[in-house]
Design an enzyme around this catalytic site. Structure first.
Site, mmCIF file in Angstrom:
data_model
loop_
_atom_site.group_PDB
_atom_site.id
_atom_site.type_symbol
_atom_site.label_atom_id
_atom_site.label_comp_id
_atom_site.label_asym_id
_atom_site.label_seq_id
_atom_site.Cartn_x
_atom_site.Cartn_y
_atom_site.Cartn_z
ATOM 1 N N TRP A 25 0.852 -1.201 0.000
ATOM 2 C CA TRP A 25 0.000 0.000 0.000
ATOM 3 C C TRP A 25 0.883 1.245 0.000
ATOM 4 O O TRP A 25 1.935 1.257 0.634
ATOM 5 C CB TRP A 25 -0.878 0.014 1.246
ATOM 6 C CG TRP A 25 -2.122 -0.831 1.125
ATOM 7 C CD1 TRP A 25 -2.189 -2.180 0.939
ATOM 8 C CD2 TRP A 25 -3.465 -0.372 1.191
ATOM 9 N NE1 TRP A 25 -3.482 -2.600 0.898
ATOM 10 C CE2 TRP A 25 -4.304 -1.503 1.052
ATOM 11 C CE3 TRP A 25 -4.058 0.884 1.372
ATOM 12 C CZ2 TRP A 25 -5.696 -1.415 1.083
ATOM 13 C CZ3 TRP A 25 -5.443 0.963 1.409
ATOM 14 C CH2 TRP A 25 -6.256 -0.169 1.255
ATOM 15 N N PHE A 58 -0.864 -5.577 7.398
ATOM 16 C CA PHE A 58 -1.449 -6.649 8.213
ATOM 17 C C PHE A 58 -0.768 -7.986 7.913
ATOM 18 O O PHE A 58 -0.695 -8.852 8.796
ATOM 19 C CB PHE A 58 -2.956 -6.741 7.915
ATOM 20 C CG PHE A 58 -3.685 -7.700 8.810
ATOM 21 C CD1 PHE A 58 -4.119 -7.306 10.069
ATOM 22 C CD2 PHE A 58 -3.936 -9.002 8.395
ATOM 23 C CE1 PHE A 58 -4.781 -8.197 10.897
ATOM 24 C CE2 PHE A 58 -4.600 -9.898 9.220
ATOM 25 C CZ PHE A 58 -5.028 -9.498 10.475
ATOM 26 N N GLU A 59 -0.281 -8.157 6.692
ATOM 27 C CA GLU A 59 0.341 -9.425 6.283
ATOM 28 C C GLU A 59 1.825 -9.494 6.638
ATOM 29 O O GLU A 59 2.470 -10.543 6.439
ATOM 30 C CB GLU A 59 0.178 -9.631 4.771
ATOM 31 C CG GLU A 59 -1.217 -10.081 4.336
ATOM 32 C CD GLU A 59 -2.262 -8.982 4.370
ATOM 33 O OE1 GLU A 59 -1.933 -7.836 4.016
ATOM 34 O OE2 GLU A 59 -3.406 -9.263 4.789
ATOM 35 N N VAL A 80 3.516 1.121 5.195
ATOM 36 C CA VAL A 80 3.001 2.488 5.357
ATOM 37 C C VAL A 80 1.513 2.374 5.665
ATOM 38 O O VAL A 80 0.759 1.827 4.853
ATOM 39 C CB VAL A 80 3.183 3.314 4.064
ATOM 40 C CG1 VAL A 80 2.637 4.729 4.260
ATOM 41 C CG2 VAL A 80 4.638 3.349 3.639
ATOM 42 N N ILE A 82 -1.760 4.652 6.683
ATOM 43 C CA ILE A 82 -2.227 6.035 6.764
ATOM 44 C C ILE A 82 -3.643 6.072 7.332
ATOM 45 O O ILE A 82 -4.523 5.314 6.887
ATOM 46 C CB ILE A 82 -2.133 6.714 5.389
ATOM 47 C CG1 ILE A 82 -0.649 6.766 4.982
ATOM 48 C CG2 ILE A 82 -2.738 8.122 5.439
ATOM 49 C CD1 ILE A 82 -0.320 7.530 3.760
ATOM 50 N N GLY A 85 -10.840 7.371 7.984
ATOM 51 C CA GLY A 85 -11.941 7.864 8.803
ATOM 52 C C GLY A 85 -12.539 6.827 9.731
ATOM 53 O O GLY A 85 -13.529 7.109 10.426
ATOM 54 N N THR A 86 -11.983 5.631 9.760
ATOM 55 C CA THR A 86 -12.555 4.574 10.600
ATOM 56 C C THR A 86 -11.477 4.012 11.532
ATOM 57 O O THR A 86 -10.289 4.274 11.343
ATOM 58 C CB THR A 86 -13.076 3.411 9.722
ATOM 59 O OG1 THR A 86 -11.939 2.711 9.181
ATOM 60 C CG2 THR A 86 -13.957 3.907 8.585
ATOM 61 N N HIS A 88 -10.166 1.299 11.480
ATOM 62 C CA HIS A 88 -9.348 0.282 10.795
ATOM 63 C C HIS A 88 -7.850 0.538 10.977
ATOM 64 O O HIS A 88 -7.064 -0.380 11.152
ATOM 65 C CB HIS A 88 -9.700 0.296 9.298
ATOM 66 C CG HIS A 88 -9.403 -0.980 8.596
ATOM 67 N ND1 HIS A 88 -10.259 -2.048 8.602
ATOM 68 C CD2 HIS A 88 -8.326 -1.378 7.883
ATOM 69 C CE1 HIS A 88 -9.734 -3.036 7.926
ATOM 70 N NE2 HIS A 88 -8.548 -2.664 7.469
ATOM 71 N N PHE A 113 11.959 -2.516 12.541
ATOM 72 C CA PHE A 113 10.571 -2.033 12.413
ATOM 73 C C PHE A 113 10.538 -0.758 11.581
ATOM 74 O O PHE A 113 10.842 0.333 12.073
ATOM 75 C CB PHE A 113 9.997 -1.790 13.806
ATOM 76 C CG PHE A 113 8.542 -1.428 13.791
ATOM 77 C CD1 PHE A 113 7.578 -2.371 13.479
ATOM 78 C CD2 PHE A 113 8.134 -0.137 14.079
ATOM 79 C CE1 PHE A 113 6.223 -2.038 13.463
ATOM 80 C CE2 PHE A 113 6.790 0.217 14.069
ATOM 81 C CZ PHE A 113 5.845 -0.742 13.766
HETATM 82 C C1 DLZ Z 1 -7.290 -2.270 4.303
HETATM 83 C C2 DLZ Z 1 -6.087 -1.404 4.449
HETATM 84 C C3 DLZ Z 1 -6.248 -0.013 4.654
HETATM 85 C C4 DLZ Z 1 -7.583 0.642 4.755
HETATM 86 N N1 DLZ Z 1 -5.178 0.790 4.751
HETATM 87 C C5 DLZ Z 1 -3.931 0.239 4.694
HETATM 88 C C6 DLZ Z 1 -2.786 1.064 4.834
HETATM 89 O O1 DLZ Z 1 -2.838 2.291 4.969
HETATM 90 N N2 DLZ Z 1 -1.565 0.459 4.790
HETATM 91 C C7 DLZ Z 1 -1.413 -0.900 4.643
HETATM 92 O O2 DLZ Z 1 -0.266 -1.386 4.637
HETATM 93 N N3 DLZ Z 1 -2.499 -1.682 4.482
HETATM 94 C C8 DLZ Z 1 -3.732 -1.161 4.498
HETATM 95 N N4 DLZ Z 1 -4.841 -1.954 4.360
HETATM 96 C C9 DLZ Z 1 -4.642 -3.402 3.999
HETATM 97 C C10 DLZ Z 1 -4.400 -4.345 5.182
HETATM 98 O O3 DLZ Z 1 -3.074 -4.212 5.674
HETATM 99 C C11 DLZ Z 1 -4.583 -5.812 4.684
HETATM 100 O O4 DLZ Z 1 -3.770 -6.028 3.558
HETATM 101 C C12 DLZ Z 1 -6.029 -6.103 4.318
HETATM 102 O O5 DLZ Z 1 -6.878 -5.871 5.407
HETATM 103 C C13 DLZ Z 1 -6.182 -7.579 3.849
HETATM 104 O O6 DLZ Z 1 -5.781 -8.490 4.868
#
Ligand code: DLZ
Length: 155
Positions: A25, A58-59, A80, A82, A85-86, A88, A113
């Site tokens: 991302w 997340f992965e 990264v 960012i 608005g939620t 999450h 990290f």
């Molecule tokens: C879903 C999501 C959102 C909203 N924003 C980011 C972000 O700013 N940076 C990032 O690395 N990943 C984001 N993700 C994706 C989650 O990390 C993850 O890949 C999804 O929830 C699928 O498991």
């Protein structure tokens, strides 16, 4: 958190094996972080460098865990995140931070990290190591991983 106070590290990482695990991302900032980590590893004399890409931050923990089991000396985790608005943002930050800490502590393999948690893209760019940025967090994470691997050698 302020970037002031970072140590200046003289590193001899020759012979170390290091894998960068990087989320995807926010591609421009991610490109800066990956380039900074690769540059710092080359400057430290680390030649066995691999790159594993995952979709989001997340992965990162599951990728770092698999890589750590593979017998590397250190892992550099880059992402990264960012704020939106939620809530999450908080969940992804927490999962990445706790997960990567857990991987390092359980495996004994240092994990640098380099996950930026920012309010907006401007903050992230300013830490990306790209031209004009004030900080180079990809390089800092790589140096921390190498320094820790060296510090733990023989302990
Ligand atoms: C879903 C999501 C959102 C909203 N924003 C980011 C972000 O700013 N940076 C990032 O690395 N990943 C984001 N993700 C994706 C989650 O990390 C993850 O890949 C999804 O929830 C699928 O498991």
């Amino acid at each position: 958190m302020s970037g002031a106070g970072a140590p200046s590290l003289e590193l001899d990482g020759r012979g170390l094996r290091v894998t960068i695990v990087a989320a995807s991302w926010h591609t421009v900032v991610m490109d800066g972080l990956v380039a900074g980590a690769e540059r710092a590893l080359a400057e430290a004399g680390v030649h066995d460098v691999r790159l594993v890409r995952v979709p989001g931050s997340f992965e990162l923990p599951v990728a770092a865990a698999r890589v750590a089991r593979g017998g590397v000396d250190a892992v550099v985790a880059l992402g990264v995140i960012i704020r939106g608005g939620t809530p999450h943002f908080d969940y992804v930050c927490s999962a990445a931070t706790t997960g990567l800490t857990d991987v390092a502590v359980r495996s004994g393999v240092p994990v640098g990290f380099g996950v930026l948690t920012c309010d907006d893209e401007a903050q992230a760019l300013d830490r990306s190591g790209l031209p004009g940025a004030r900080e180079d967090k990809g390089a800092e994470a790589a140096q921390a991983a190498v320094a820790t691997a060296l510090a733990l050698r023989g302990v």
